[in-house]
Write a protein that holds these residues in place. Structure first.
Motif, mmCIF file in Angstrom:
data_model
loop_
_atom_site.group_PDB
_atom_site.id
_atom_site.type_symbol
_atom_site.label_atom_id
_atom_site.label_comp_id
_atom_site.label_asym_id
_atom_site.label_seq_id
_atom_site.Cartn_x
_atom_site.Cartn_y
_atom_site.Cartn_z
ATOM 1 N N PRO A 19 55.572 18.062 72.350
ATOM 2 C CA PRO A 19 55.670 19.015 73.522
ATOM 3 C C PRO A 19 56.783 20.140 73.477
ATOM 4 O O PRO A 19 56.784 20.984 74.149
ATOM 5 C CB PRO A 19 56.294 17.966 74.545
ATOM 6 N N GLN A 20 57.616 20.164 72.631
ATOM 7 C CA GLN A 20 58.776 21.169 72.452
ATOM 8 C C GLN A 20 58.203 22.536 71.947
ATOM 9 O O GLN A 20 58.902 23.364 71.737
ATOM 10 C CB GLN A 20 59.930 20.936 71.724
ATOM 11 N N LEU A 21 56.815 22.564 71.426
ATOM 12 C CA LEU A 21 56.286 23.827 70.951
ATOM 13 C C LEU A 21 56.184 24.572 72.195
ATOM 14 O O LEU A 21 55.694 24.370 73.325
ATOM 15 C CB LEU A 21 54.860 23.618 70.258
ATOM 16 N N THR A 22 56.429 25.942 71.722
ATOM 17 C CA THR A 22 56.064 27.113 72.839
ATOM 18 C C THR A 22 54.990 27.918 72.550
ATOM 19 O O THR A 22 54.514 28.653 73.393
ATOM 20 C CB THR A 22 57.445 27.989 72.828
ATOM 21 N N GLY A 23 54.309 27.711 71.293
ATOM 22 C CA GLY A 23 53.085 28.502 70.732
ATOM 23 C C GLY A 23 52.596 28.173 69.620
ATOM 24 O O GLY A 23 53.364 27.347 68.769
ATOM 25 N N ALA A 24 51.395 28.417 69.499
ATOM 26 C CA ALA A 24 51.020 28.175 68.032
ATOM 27 C C ALA A 24 49.546 29.128 67.904
ATOM 28 O O ALA A 24 48.905 29.434 68.779
ATOM 29 C CB ALA A 24 50.373 26.813 67.910
ATOM 30 N N LEU A 25 49.549 29.528 66.633
ATOM 31 C CA LEU A 25 48.333 30.415 66.365
ATOM 32 C C LEU A 25 48.029 30.301 65.014
ATOM 33 O O LEU A 25 48.836 29.909 63.895
ATOM 34 C CB LEU A 25 48.727 31.984 66.455
ATOM 35 N N THR A 26 46.824 30.426 64.623
ATOM 36 C CA THR A 26 46.188 30.354 63.359
ATOM 37 C C THR A 26 45.755 32.027 62.940
ATOM 38 O O THR A 26 45.129 32.543 63.933
ATOM 39 C CB THR A 26 45.110 29.510 63.228
ATOM 40 N N ALA A 27 46.021 32.513 62.131
ATOM 41 C CA ALA A 27 45.757 33.657 61.393
ATOM 42 C C ALA A 27 45.031 33.525 60.016
ATOM 43 O O ALA A 27 45.405 32.722 59.205
ATOM 44 C CB ALA A 27 46.681 34.656 61.433
ATOM 45 N N GLY A 28 44.045 34.540 59.691
ATOM 46 C CA GLY A 28 43.529 34.713 58.453
ATOM 47 C C GLY A 28 44.680 35.180 57.549
ATOM 48 O O GLY A 28 45.531 35.765 57.943
ATOM 49 N N THR A 83 55.609 27.884 59.611
ATOM 50 C CA THR A 83 54.182 28.669 58.873
ATOM 51 C C THR A 83 53.729 27.587 57.949
ATOM 52 O O THR A 83 54.547 27.188 57.051
ATOM 53 C CB THR A 83 54.559 29.939 58.520
ATOM 54 N N TYR A 84 52.551 27.169 58.088
ATOM 55 C CA TYR A 84 52.077 26.063 57.134
ATOM 56 C C TYR A 84 50.472 26.717 56.645
ATOM 57 O O TYR A 84 49.871 27.409 57.296
ATOM 58 C CB TYR A 84 51.631 24.915 57.858
ATOM 59 N N ALA A 85 50.498 26.553 55.092
ATOM 60 C CA ALA A 85 49.183 27.017 54.448
ATOM 61 C C ALA A 85 47.944 26.097 55.305
ATOM 62 O O ALA A 85 48.204 24.901 55.618
ATOM 63 C CB ALA A 85 49.107 26.580 53.254
ATOM 64 N N ALA A 86 46.879 26.736 55.658
ATOM 65 C CA ALA A 86 45.969 26.267 56.180
ATOM 66 C C ALA A 86 44.520 26.404 55.406
ATOM 67 O O ALA A 86 43.963 27.272 55.873
ATOM 68 C CB ALA A 86 45.786 26.617 57.688
ATOM 69 N N GLY A 87 44.592 25.804 54.360
ATOM 70 C CA GLY A 87 43.294 25.996 53.393
ATOM 71 C C GLY A 87 43.795 27.131 52.709
ATOM 72 O O GLY A 87 44.763 27.758 52.519
ATOM 73 N N ARG A 88 42.540 27.682 52.194
ATOM 74 C CA ARG A 88 42.587 28.975 51.194
ATOM 75 C C ARG A 88 42.446 30.200 51.903
ATOM 76 O O ARG A 88 43.044 31.378 51.459
ATOM 77 C CB ARG A 88 41.506 29.011 50.032
ATOM 78 N N GLY A 89 42.271 30.165 53.196
ATOM 79 C CA GLY A 89 42.025 31.580 53.882
ATOM 80 C C GLY A 89 42.746 31.724 55.175
ATOM 81 O O GLY A 89 42.343 32.552 55.772
ATOM 82 N N ALA A 90 43.561 30.588 55.456
ATOM 83 C CA ALA A 90 44.529 30.864 56.637
ATOM 84 C C ALA A 90 45.815 30.209 56.759
ATOM 85 O O ALA A 90 45.972 29.683 55.826
ATOM 86 C CB ALA A 90 43.539 30.164 57.788
ATOM 87 N N VAL A 91 46.486 30.364 57.735
ATOM 88 C CA VAL A 91 47.932 29.945 57.850
ATOM 89 C C VAL A 91 48.120 29.719 59.298
ATOM 90 O O VAL A 91 47.344 30.253 60.196
ATOM 91 C CB VAL A 91 48.819 31.053 57.695
ATOM 92 N N LEU A 92 48.785 28.536 59.736
ATOM 93 C CA LEU A 92 49.169 27.949 60.974
ATOM 94 C C LEU A 92 50.645 28.366 61.325
ATOM 95 O O LEU A 92 51.296 28.199 60.358
ATOM 96 C CB LEU A 92 48.961 26.796 60.927
ATOM 97 N N THR A 93 51.067 29.018 62.396
ATOM 98 C CA THR A 93 52.129 29.355 62.794
ATOM 99 C C THR A 93 52.653 28.759 64.134
ATOM 100 O O THR A 93 51.764 28.863 65.065
ATOM 101 C CB THR A 93 52.697 30.941 62.790
ATOM 102 N N ARG A 111 49.840 18.163 59.190
ATOM 103 C CA ARG A 111 48.437 17.432 59.468
ATOM 104 C C ARG A 111 47.798 18.535 60.176
ATOM 105 O O ARG A 111 46.480 18.599 59.718
ATOM 106 C CB ARG A 111 48.504 16.148 60.529
ATOM 107 N N THR A 112 48.147 19.252 61.229
ATOM 108 C CA THR A 112 47.248 20.368 61.560
ATOM 109 C C THR A 112 46.858 21.387 60.876
ATOM 110 O O THR A 112 45.564 22.093 60.729
ATOM 111 C CB THR A 112 48.048 20.947 62.986
ATOM 112 N N GLY A 113 47.698 21.872 59.933
ATOM 113 C CA GLY A 113 47.402 22.788 58.958
ATOM 114 C C GLY A 113 46.160 22.284 57.991
ATOM 115 O O GLY A 113 45.257 23.337 57.807
ATOM 116 N N ALA A 114 46.463 21.080 57.667
ATOM 117 C CA ALA A 114 45.167 20.582 56.805
ATOM 118 C C ALA A 114 44.112 20.370 57.572
ATOM 119 O O ALA A 114 42.938 20.868 56.908
ATOM 120 C CB ALA A 114 45.788 19.195 56.370
#
Length: 170
Positions: A19-28, A83-93, A111-114
């Motif tokens: 709940p303390q997250l203020t935002g999340a995004l996934t980018a290529g 920031t987490y690796a999200a596979g080979r083509g994306a990142v999670l911030t 876990r979410t990045g995976a």
């Protein structure tokens, strides 16, 4: 790439678990936003900065012999950017308040990045697999030749056994 709705669903589940997250995004890895849930933040700007930080982090991990990039954590006065690796083509911030449990943030972010990585990589692999199947000409397997199987008689078993134990005398 994976559908925006699927990725956005993962981002919202992450925000519900932490709940303390203020935002999340996934980018290529090219800096384009795939999905975002960042109220009050410019997602394109965060995605561009994420990709820039990713480039530095990848080079740092490589130069120090630490292997492939997995995650990056920045702590500011008012909170965290992870920031987490999200596979080979994306990142999670993800953006989090200063009072977040950092261990929980790291665990749930990984876990979410995976999961997002699986979505993105599966979607990227689907067109390649379809092209492979289209290129492959349908080939019929040759009919198996059937041969008659016969049984050969076995030698009868003997009931007499020899003692396999040996004794030694001193």
């Amino acid at each position: 790439m994976a559908s925006e709705a699927e990725i956005l669903d993962e981002l919202r589940r992450l925000r519900a678990r932490v709940p303390q997250l203020t935002g999340a995004l996934t980018a290529g890895v090219d800096g384009l936003v795939l999905a975002q849930d960042t109220p009050g933040i410019e997602p394109e700007r965060v995605a561009a900065l994420t990709v820039t930080a990713l480039g530095v982090a990848v080079r740092m991990a490589d130069a120090t012999g630490q292997g492939d990039f997995r995650e990056l954590l920045v702590r500011g006065v008012y909170g965290y950017v992870a920031t987490y690796a999200a596979g080979r083509g994306a990142v999670l911030t993800v953006l989090a308040q200063d009072r977040v449990n950092v261990g929980r943030l790291l665990l749930e972010g990984r876990r979410t990045g995976a999961r997002i990585g699986e979505l993105v990589d599966a979607e990227a692999a689907a067109p390649a697999e379809a092209a492979e199947r289209a290129d492959a000409a349908p080939v019929k397997a040759p009919a198996k030749a059937t041969t008659a199987r016969t049984r050969t008689a076995r030698a009868p078993r003997t009931t007499a056994t020899t003692n396999a134990r040996t004794t030694t005398e001193s």
